[in-house]
Design an enzyme around this catalytic site. Structure first.
Site, PDB file in Angstrom:
ATOM      1  NE  ARG A   1      -2.949   0.295   3.374  1.00 29.70           N
ATOM      2  CZ  ARG A   1      -2.236   0.679   4.442  1.00 29.70           C
ATOM      3  NH1 ARG A   1      -1.849   2.012   4.801  1.00 29.70           N
ATOM      4  NH2 ARG A   1      -2.384  -0.279   5.613  1.00 29.70           N
TER       5      ARG A   1
ATOM      6  CE1 TYR B   1     -16.620  10.577 -16.505  1.00 32.16           C
ATOM      7  CE2 TYR B   1     -16.353  10.601 -14.074  1.00 32.16           C
ATOM      8  CZ  TYR B   1     -17.047   9.876 -15.088  1.00 32.16           C
ATOM      9  OH  TYR B   1     -16.810   8.630 -15.064  1.00 32.16           O
TER      10      TYR B   1
ATOM     11  CG  ASP C   1     -10.531  15.193 -15.734  1.00 39.81           C
ATOM     12  OD1 ASP C   1      -9.696  14.535 -16.535  1.00 39.81           O
ATOM     13  OD2 ASP C   1     -11.434  14.493 -15.002  1.00 39.81           O
TER      14      ASP C   1
ATOM     15  CE  LYS D   1     -13.232   6.571 -18.035  1.00 33.95           C
ATOM     16  NZ  LYS D   1     -13.428   8.039 -17.728  1.00 33.95           N
TER      17      LYS D   1
HETATM   18  C1  LIG Z   1     -14.127   8.441 -16.407  1.00 32.22           C
HETATM   19  C2  LIG Z   1     -13.574  10.077 -16.191  1.00 32.22           C
HETATM   20  C3  LIG Z   1     -13.086  10.166 -14.836  1.00 32.22           C
HETATM   21  C4  LIG Z   1     -13.225   9.261 -13.605  1.00 32.22           C
HETATM   22  O1  LIG Z   1     -12.427   8.206 -13.768  1.00 32.22           O
HETATM   23  P1  LIG Z   1     -12.835   6.724 -13.255  1.00 32.22           P
HETATM   24  O2  LIG Z   1     -11.414   6.189 -13.625  1.00 32.22           O
HETATM   25  O3  LIG Z   1     -13.822   6.252 -14.101  1.00 32.22           O
HETATM   26  O4  LIG Z   1     -12.683   6.863 -11.504  1.00 32.22           O
HETATM   27  C5  LIG Z   1     -12.754  11.601 -14.782  1.00 32.22           C
HETATM   28  N1  LIG Z   1     -12.744  12.404 -15.537  1.00 32.22           N
HETATM   29  C6  LIG Z   1     -12.880  12.163 -16.714  1.00 32.22           C
HETATM   30  C7  LIG Z   1     -12.928  13.227 -17.886  1.00 32.22           C
HETATM   31  C8  LIG Z   1     -13.494  10.985 -17.169  1.00 32.22           C
HETATM   32  O5  LIG Z   1     -13.613  10.622 -18.400  1.00 32.22           O
END
Ligand SMILES: *Cc1c(COP(=O)(O)O)cnc(C)c1O
Length: 379
Positions: free
Chosen positions: A47, A101, A174, A199
């Protein structure tokens, strides 16, 4: 090293024990302590740190040209951690982009995070509005998302980072939709770049992981690292390994996804059943010039509004054949999604809007599939 080379090599090397070219997965949670109390390579308990996670964090640090990277069990765990890492002496006011998001909106509206922080949203494509909002009260953090989700808005990152700096606020972006291949926010003055590695970086819709890359050392970075092991929302070794496998082909995948998305955007822009297309590569997109300046490609994500309303949009989503009606983005398969019915009453997405995450299928097959599905619209 250039981006493509770092994507293959950074943070990894030939395994000194076996000569393995692909880094082994280390599943051990605990590590032997020496007589003098030290640990081989500093690993004690997984961890706290482990070889696969350290490799991934080094790789992502280099890809973003940052100072350090902290990874978490998901993008949302990374987002939560960034908000909670705001130092004690910073104002608890966060100014956020209005199109973001959906998971972030859920986090703010339906958990304690929204009650513990003063959250203000603003249209970040309007810099005067951003400046007025930030200056109207003491602000601790400015939160960007560009290109945004699902409306594909483009923020002038350097300008907003400048507004944050002038106000003494931390700035975060982000960067999931752009990836470090197409956009380098830290070089534009942003303090933290954040990813849902789930993603494009993972790239195959088979892992969940989040990452925050810091431009420089700070109290906030220290808080992020402490929260990683103390709060424990850590990624598994296997997911770190999968992310490192995925990132090796990021440039090849995203190159093709950008080309296909551009061709599909052109195709949809002249389609008689389509009302509007949102893709920053289109010259008439309001953020086209800013995107051309701050991105090295326009990405694999686009949205479009069909003629009609929710019924017509759902008809298209329900009658595509090759394309998969599914959430998420950045995978090898092309996904289509009607965001308004997924997001329900909290949505800001127009009800005739569909989001498309372009995968790796042949672009002509994708266009043909969209064309036959749009043919079901009778208005
Ligand atoms: C999917 C996504 C998230 C969240 O990510 P997870 O891995 O699903 O928790 C945050 N920001 C954007 C732009 C996303 O596409």
């Amino acid at each position: 090293m250039r981006f493509e080379t770092k994507a293959v090599h950074a943070g990894r090397g030939i395994d000194p024990v076996t000569g393995a070219v692909t880094t082994p997965i280390h599943l051990s949670t605990t590590y032997e302590r020496s007589e003098d109390g030290s640990y081989t390579d500093g690993f004690m308990y997984s961890r706290g740190d482990n070889p696969n996670r350290r490799s991934l964090e080094q790789c992502l640090t280099e890809l973003e040209n940052g100072h350090d990277c902290v990874t978490y069990a998901s993008g949302m765990a990374a987002i939560t951690s960034v908000i909670e890492a705001l130092p004690e002496d910073q104002p608890k006011r966060i100014v956020m982009a209005d199109d973001m998001y959906f998971g972030v909106r859920t986090l703010l509206m339906e958990t304690d995070i929204g009650r513990r922080y003063d959250i203000v949203t603003v249209d970040m494509t309007n810099l005067d509005e951003v400046k007025n909002t930030v200056e109207s009260a003491e602000t601790g953090l400015i939160w960007m998302e560009s290109p945004s989700n699902p409306q594909i808005k483009i923020i002038d990152i350097e300008a907003v980072a400048g507004i944050a700096k002038a106000a003494g606020a931390y700035s975060v972006i982000d960067n999931t939709a752009a990836t470090p291949m197409l956009q380098q926010p830290l070089s534009l003055g942003v303090d933290f770049s954040l990813h849902s590695v789930t993603k494009y970086i993972g790239g195959h819709s088979d892992l969940l992981l989040g990452a925050v890359i810091a431009k420089e050392d700070s109290e906030m970075l220290k808080n992020l690292r402490t929260a990683q092991h103390a709060k424990g929302a850590v990624p598994s070794s296997f997911d770190c390994w999968l992310a490192l496998r995925g990132v090796q082909s990021l440039s090849a995948r995203l190159d093709m996804q950008c080309r296909s998305a551009a061709a599909i955007a052109d195709f949809l822009a002249t389609h008689e059943k389509v009302e509007e297309v949102y893709y920053p590569g289109l010259k008439n997109h309001p953020g086209h010039e800013i995107a051309a300046r701050q991105m090295s490609g326009f990405g694999g994500l686009l949205s479009f509004q069909v003629k009609g309303g929710a019924a017509e949009a759902l008809k298209v989503a329900n009658t595509v054949g090759l394309i998969t009606q599914a959430t998420s983005l950045g995978g090898t398969h092309t996904y289509i999604e009607h965001r308004a019915s997924v997001e329900k009453e909290l949505t800001k997405a127009p009800d005739n809007l569909l989001r498309l995450s372009v995968g790796l299928e042949h672009v002509e097959d994708l266009k043909e599939d969209l064309d036959q599905a749009l043919g079901h619209i009778t208005v």
